[in-house]
Design an enzyme around this catalytic site. Sequence first.
Site, PDB file in Angstrom:
ATOM      1  N   ARG A 158       1.004  -1.359   0.528  1.00  0.00           N
ATOM      2  CA  ARG A 158       0.180   0.102  -0.174  1.00  0.00           C
ATOM      3  C   ARG A 158       0.849   1.288   0.611  1.00  0.00           C
ATOM      4  O   ARG A 158       0.191   2.240  -0.674  1.00  0.00           O
ATOM      5  CB  ARG A 158      -0.646  -0.142   0.886  1.00  0.00           C
ATOM      6  CG  ARG A 158      -2.248  -0.886   1.042  1.00  0.00           C
ATOM      7  CD  ARG A 158      -2.836  -0.460   2.162  1.00  0.00           C
ATOM      8  NE  ARG A 158      -4.539  -1.647   2.067  1.00  0.00           N
ATOM      9  CZ  ARG A 158      -5.853  -1.408   2.352  1.00  0.00           C
ATOM     10  NH1 ARG A 158      -5.760  -0.387   3.178  1.00  0.00           N
ATOM     11  NH2 ARG A 158      -6.696  -2.208   2.492  1.00  0.00           N
TER      12      ARG A 158
ATOM     13  N   LYS B  83       0.895  18.265 -12.654  1.00  0.00           N
ATOM     14  CA  LYS B  83       1.074  19.959 -11.921  1.00  0.00           C
ATOM     15  C   LYS B  83       2.629  20.055 -12.203  1.00  0.00           C
ATOM     16  O   LYS B  83       2.440  21.923 -12.272  1.00  0.00           O
ATOM     17  CB  LYS B  83       0.737  19.914 -10.380  1.00  0.00           C
ATOM     18  CG  LYS B  83       1.476  20.810  -9.764  1.00  0.00           C
ATOM     19  CD  LYS B  83       1.111  21.137  -8.448  1.00  0.00           C
ATOM     20  CE  LYS B  83       1.182  22.323  -7.786  1.00  0.00           C
ATOM     21  NZ  LYS B  83       1.429  22.751  -6.099  1.00  0.00           N
TER      22      LYS B  83
ATOM     23  N   TYR C 142     -21.008  18.149 -35.681  1.00  0.00           N
ATOM     24  CA  TYR C 142     -21.804  19.758 -35.530  1.00  0.00           C
ATOM     25  C   TYR C 142     -22.933  18.475 -34.501  1.00  0.00           C
ATOM     26  O   TYR C 142     -23.319  17.750 -34.214  1.00  0.00           O
ATOM     27  CB  TYR C 142     -22.293  20.194 -35.969  1.00  0.00           C
ATOM     28  CG  TYR C 142     -23.425  19.748 -37.177  1.00  0.00           C
ATOM     29  CD1 TYR C 142     -24.612  19.125 -37.314  1.00  0.00           C
ATOM     30  CD2 TYR C 142     -22.612  19.464 -39.066  1.00  0.00           C
ATOM     31  CE1 TYR C 142     -25.013  18.987 -38.632  1.00  0.00           C
ATOM     32  CE2 TYR C 142     -23.636  19.394 -39.877  1.00  0.00           C
ATOM     33  CZ  TYR C 142     -24.604  18.874 -39.428  1.00  0.00           C
ATOM     34  OH  TYR C 142     -25.661  18.611 -40.235  1.00  0.00           O
TER      35      TYR C 142
ATOM     36  N   HIS D 204     -37.313  11.362 -35.276  1.00  0.00           N
ATOM     37  CA  HIS D 204     -36.564  13.001 -34.587  1.00  0.00           C
ATOM     38  C   HIS D 204     -36.991  12.297 -33.118  1.00  0.00           C
ATOM     39  O   HIS D 204     -38.058  13.204 -32.562  1.00  0.00           O
ATOM     40  CB  HIS D 204     -37.610  14.493 -34.949  1.00  0.00           C
ATOM     41  CG  HIS D 204     -37.902  14.985 -36.596  1.00  0.00           C
ATOM     42  ND1 HIS D 204     -36.128  15.329 -36.286  1.00  0.00           N
ATOM     43  CD2 HIS D 204     -38.260  14.334 -37.755  1.00  0.00           C
ATOM     44  CE1 HIS D 204     -35.881  15.880 -37.766  1.00  0.00           C
ATOM     45  NE2 HIS D 204     -37.165  15.130 -38.081  1.00  0.00           N
TER      46      HIS D 204
ATOM     47  N   PHE E  46     -52.518  10.164 -17.303  1.00  0.00           N
ATOM     48  CA  PHE E  46     -54.337   9.551 -17.382  1.00  0.00           C
ATOM     49  C   PHE E  46     -54.920  10.818 -18.488  1.00  0.00           C
ATOM     50  O   PHE E  46     -54.404  12.088 -18.370  1.00  0.00           O
ATOM     51  CB  PHE E  46     -54.949   9.934 -15.617  1.00  0.00           C
ATOM     52  CG  PHE E  46     -54.407  11.162 -15.307  1.00  0.00           C
ATOM     53  CD1 PHE E  46     -55.446  12.429 -15.520  1.00  0.00           C
ATOM     54  CD2 PHE E  46     -54.406  11.469 -14.478  1.00  0.00           C
ATOM     55  CE1 PHE E  46     -54.971  13.674 -14.981  1.00  0.00           C
ATOM     56  CE2 PHE E  46     -53.426  12.524 -12.988  1.00  0.00           C
ATOM     57  CZ  PHE E  46     -54.139  13.269 -13.764  1.00  0.00           C
TER      58      PHE E  46
ATOM     59  N   ASP F 106     -62.821  13.777 -23.365  1.00  0.00           N
ATOM     60  CA  ASP F 106     -62.175  14.439 -24.557  1.00  0.00           C
ATOM     61  C   ASP F 106     -61.579  13.805 -25.379  1.00  0.00           C
ATOM     62  O   ASP F 106     -62.178  13.395 -26.332  1.00  0.00           O
ATOM     63  CB  ASP F 106     -62.749  15.677 -24.269  1.00  0.00           C
ATOM     64  CG  ASP F 106     -61.234  16.357 -23.476  1.00  0.00           C
ATOM     65  OD1 ASP F 106     -60.866  15.822 -23.415  1.00  0.00           O
ATOM     66  OD2 ASP F 106     -61.430  17.577 -24.198  1.00  0.00           O
TER      67      ASP F 106
ATOM     68  N   ARG G 269     -47.361   5.913 -14.849  1.00  0.00           N
ATOM     69  CA  ARG G 269     -47.446   7.798 -15.790  1.00  0.00           C
ATOM     70  C   ARG G 269     -45.416   6.568 -16.550  1.00  0.00           C
ATOM     71  O   ARG G 269     -44.797   6.404 -16.462  1.00  0.00           O
ATOM     72  CB  ARG G 269     -47.588   8.473 -14.681  1.00  0.00           C
ATOM     73  CG  ARG G 269     -47.833   9.677 -15.845  1.00  0.00           C
ATOM     74  CD  ARG G 269     -47.125  10.820 -14.968  1.00  0.00           C
ATOM     75  NE  ARG G 269     -46.096  11.229 -14.668  1.00  0.00           N
ATOM     76  CZ  ARG G 269     -46.354  12.600 -13.937  1.00  0.00           C
ATOM     77  NH1 ARG G 269     -47.629  13.376 -13.623  1.00  0.00           N
ATOM     78  NH2 ARG G 269     -44.940  12.821 -13.678  1.00  0.00           N
TER      79      ARG G 269
END
Length: 524
Positions: A67, A140, A217, A276, A473, A478, A520
């Site tokens: 170590r 560094k 790009y 897309h 939901f 409609d 959901r």
Amino acid sequence: MSDATPIRRALLSVSDKTGIVEFARQLVAHGAEILSTGGTAQALRIAGIPVKDVAEHSGFPEILDGRVKTLVPQVHGGLLGRRDLADHLAQMQEHGIAPIDLVAVNLYPFEATVAKGASFEDCIENIDIGGPAMIRSAAKNFASVVVVTEPEQLAEVQAELVQGGTTLALRRRLAQAAFARTAAYDSAISTWFAAQNGEEFPRRLSTAGLLRQTLRYGENPHQRAGFYTDGSQRPGLATAAQIQGKELSYNNLNDTDAAFECVAEFDQPAIVIVKHANPCGVAEAESLAAAWDAALRCDPVSAFGGIVAANRVLDAEAAERITAIFTEVVVAPDADAAARAIFARKKNLRLLLTGALPDPAAPGTTFKSVAGGFLAQSRDAGRVTLEQLKVVTRRQPTHQELQDLIFAFRVCKHVKSNAIVYAKHLATVGIGAGQMNRVESSRIAAWKSEAAAKAAGLDRPLAEGSVVASDAFFPFADGLETAAAAGASAVIQPGGSMRDAEVIAAADKAGLAMVFTGMRHFRH
């Protein structure tokens, strides 16, 4: 090279020994002394290259099972001492510290150890301490010291050695790469540690990426872009081999990822066509060719110039069908020789083979940039099963409707919100995506089913007798009434609206079967 700095002493300690023997041989040929440790020193000695152990150089033995071996002043002083400061040089001479002009270190394989599922203790032991410290010291002091952290960098240094030494420009570039490498290494460790501690969102979250490709790009020509991999090895773009075709663009990559993640949702042979970032046709069938026919029928206009994803090995029959129209990208786990030969006729078509499919239920984290930061969330790995469905209408869905409902809801997960998907016989027949209200998405999906029917020479909308899925939901009746008018016979939606009772009553009035998922799938 007027600013070339010769290398008189180099410290080599690498876990990946690719090219290191030849590199060390060239260093010696240019008069450098080689310091090394452990396995690297052994490999160099076997190759007949003179090596001095770091312990001999420092006068301090390796301790604590290795170590501590390079965390000593004789190493770090030799790396950090400024050659342009007389005081530094005097202190180095006073303490017997010799300058070290090059460090080649690649770190203990922590990431690979984690990836193979090693024990907690093994992962800890593969956290490199001395390596990052040497790399940062050398980086560094790049004005005098060159630091190598990747095997592919060796050739750059070798090319300059033959001209007398390394240039400041190269040392600066390698210093930046060195700090990026230690940052990525620390990021991998901190991310793993957070997971071990059960912290999904730790106070400080760091991420790292490796540049795979600089793109021409971004979404638009005035934007710059690059493709980075995160090391997770999730099958897909990061694991894909491009077999043929033009260079991939930012939009190609974004759309291909959307298509491949979607097609992985299905168990039978499946095809997803994306335009897309939205699916414009999805189908499951007994073969890829049959799935292609059904997926294409949903929106043959949008499919032109699209992205095609398959969840099986591409065969000749599927390849012939796919290449019958203009396609930008085809992505699949693999392709047989006959299919590859067919795709090769279309030299601009990009063929990507990933080797495997991503697991749609696997955990993970996704990110989205916002001003001043980014949002992080767990990947949408939710998958609804038949057992989780709650029938809320008087009419029960038929067996075929249930199969189609599950299929449609899985597609919905990959369509931009607000999302409405009509499906019949495990194929989409109308998709409405990205509208500001759910009624408009439903109307667009119905209109597309009518247009597709006309293109196929049919006198009835494809949506007639279909099921309809909504990613969230229905806040009012409609949207459901629009679906019923389009010919849908069954509905799948999360439920949970304050007006659920009103929507259920509308479904009953129209004779529809409706199930709630309790889940959901917003996608923004």
